[in-house]
Design an enzyme around this catalytic site. Sequence first.
Site, PDB file in Angstrom:
ATOM      1  N   THR A  12      24.076  40.507  51.942  1.00 22.61           N
ATOM      2  CA  THR A  12      23.673  39.106  51.961  1.00 22.61           C
ATOM      3  C   THR A  12      22.173  39.007  51.711  1.00 22.61           C
ATOM      4  O   THR A  12      21.396  39.769  52.289  1.00 22.61           O
ATOM      5  CB  THR A  12      24.023  38.462  53.313  1.00 22.61           C
TER       6      THR A  12
ATOM      7  N   ARG B  90      42.975   6.762  57.970  1.00 31.26           N
ATOM      8  CA  ARG B  90      44.209   6.907  57.196  1.00 31.26           C
ATOM      9  C   ARG B  90      45.361   6.188  57.909  1.00 31.26           C
ATOM     10  O   ARG B  90      45.617   6.443  59.099  1.00 31.26           O
ATOM     11  CB  ARG B  90      44.537   8.387  57.046  1.00 31.26           C
TER      12      ARG B  90
ATOM     13  N   SER C 156      26.676  48.468  54.938  1.00 29.62           N
ATOM     14  CA  SER C 156      27.999  48.720  54.351  1.00 29.62           C
ATOM     15  C   SER C 156      27.905  49.352  52.969  1.00 29.62           C
ATOM     16  O   SER C 156      26.954  49.128  52.214  1.00 29.62           O
ATOM     17  CB  SER C 156      28.789  47.416  54.233  1.00 29.62           C
TER      18      SER C 156
ATOM     19  N   THR D 154      35.017  43.167  61.574  1.00 30.05           N
ATOM     20  CA  THR D 154      36.272  42.438  61.470  1.00 30.05           C
ATOM     21  C   THR D 154      36.868  42.146  62.844  1.00 30.05           C
ATOM     22  O   THR D 154      36.457  42.730  63.858  1.00 30.05           O
ATOM     23  CB  THR D 154      37.299  43.252  60.664  1.00 30.05           C
ATOM     24  N   SER D 155      37.862  41.267  62.859  1.00 28.68           N
ATOM     25  CA  SER D 155      38.554  40.977  64.124  1.00 28.68           C
ATOM     26  C   SER D 155      39.164  42.243  64.700  1.00 28.68           C
ATOM     27  O   SER D 155      39.191  42.442  65.925  1.00 28.68           O
ATOM     28  CB  SER D 155      39.648  39.929  63.891  1.00 28.68           C
TER      29      SER D 155
ATOM     30  N   GLU E  71      30.140  41.317  59.650  1.00 28.15           N
ATOM     31  CA  GLU E  71      29.538  41.776  60.909  1.00 28.15           C
ATOM     32  C   GLU E  71      30.595  42.250  61.904  1.00 28.15           C
ATOM     33  O   GLU E  71      30.474  42.047  63.118  1.00 28.15           O
ATOM     34  CB  GLU E  71      28.621  40.701  61.498  1.00 28.15           C
TER      35      GLU E  71
END
Length: 390
Positions: free
Chosen positions: A166, A276, A134, A373-374, A371
């Site tokens: 990364t 809870r 990228s 996008t949707s 890696e």
Amino acid sequence: MIGPESRKMNWNLTDDQQMVRDMVREFVAAEVAPNAAEWDRGKYFPSEIFEKLGELGLFGMVADEEYGGAGLDLIGYCLALEELARGDASTCVAISVTNSLFCAPLQRYGTSEQKERFLCPCVNGEWLGAFCLSESGAGSDAAALSTIARREGDDFVLSGSKAWVTNGAVCGAMLVFAVTDPESARSRVSAFVIPADHPGASIVHEEDKLGIRSSRTNQVALDDCRIPREWMLGEEGQGLAIALNSLDGGRAGIAAQAVGIGHAALAFTLDYVREREAFGGPIGRFGGLQEKLGTMAARIRAARLLYLRAAWLRDNGEPDTMAASCAKLFASEMANWVSYQAVQMHGAYGYVTDYPIERLYRDARVTTIYEGTSEIQRLVIARQLTSGSG
């Protein structure tokens, strides 16, 4: 239509797959999960943990035994990533990139000399790997790179900048994609392996992120970075094919990471709703919450089956592009939905750092982005369908 999707998959895990999953699960429970919140708050990269992970062989899970790797199939590898992500998604992504986006392409396309120099140090746990595709102006459009690799004698000289890398500041070597033939439409990009400390390559920026905060995400500058021709991975002009093939395997891994995040969110939520109390008893008895819990569990299990299917196809030499995109799309959006519901069911406690849910909510968000996008996954799936490949 009869095709690879009609083949029967054996759902019984092998001894090796179970052994790796259980080993990682035990290590994560003892060494990773108890520290994840502190690492996140301090944006701390836990190098001491990665030394131990390297000693366990998790840097070279997908590498062949010939080079000291575990020779693990993609199913076993993805199961290991899910366990890592249940404890800490930041640790998981550093291992994921090293294996699927650095070691795997080197294993598939590298020469014996390249494997000896660049793959073996990863396999031996000496260093992490990075993937430099990228750019600030070329994210989803991977073919629109502006980084140039010009030929000078027997060398290539690289100039440009890479974004969202990364492991950039903590890796030993990087897989870098650059344009070698600007005039070509299909084979303009080539791939190169470059040591992180090589002259001309430098880290110029570190991202301050919403989630995955203890992993390192950097911008890498290449300033007349001269490298020998022998560091080109594969053939000249093969770079984009190498990148896309690597991303198919990587997407199954990101799906596994998303499942790990979703699983952790559900586990913490179950503990919370059992303890809870409101209106005279534990809130887990209320039908509205039970409906959400049931849907969370169903979506997590469906996502796990999708990534296992994608991994199985690749392990058996079958086309896996559509399966990997389906797994990545569904699992990443599942993790976002499940973590959102987990925050909601925790109420105000889900919004504070005293509880792990807010970290999981932040960590889940990026799984729909990196890696591919949707939106890109939907495009890939649609193209596979319309071309008859699906």
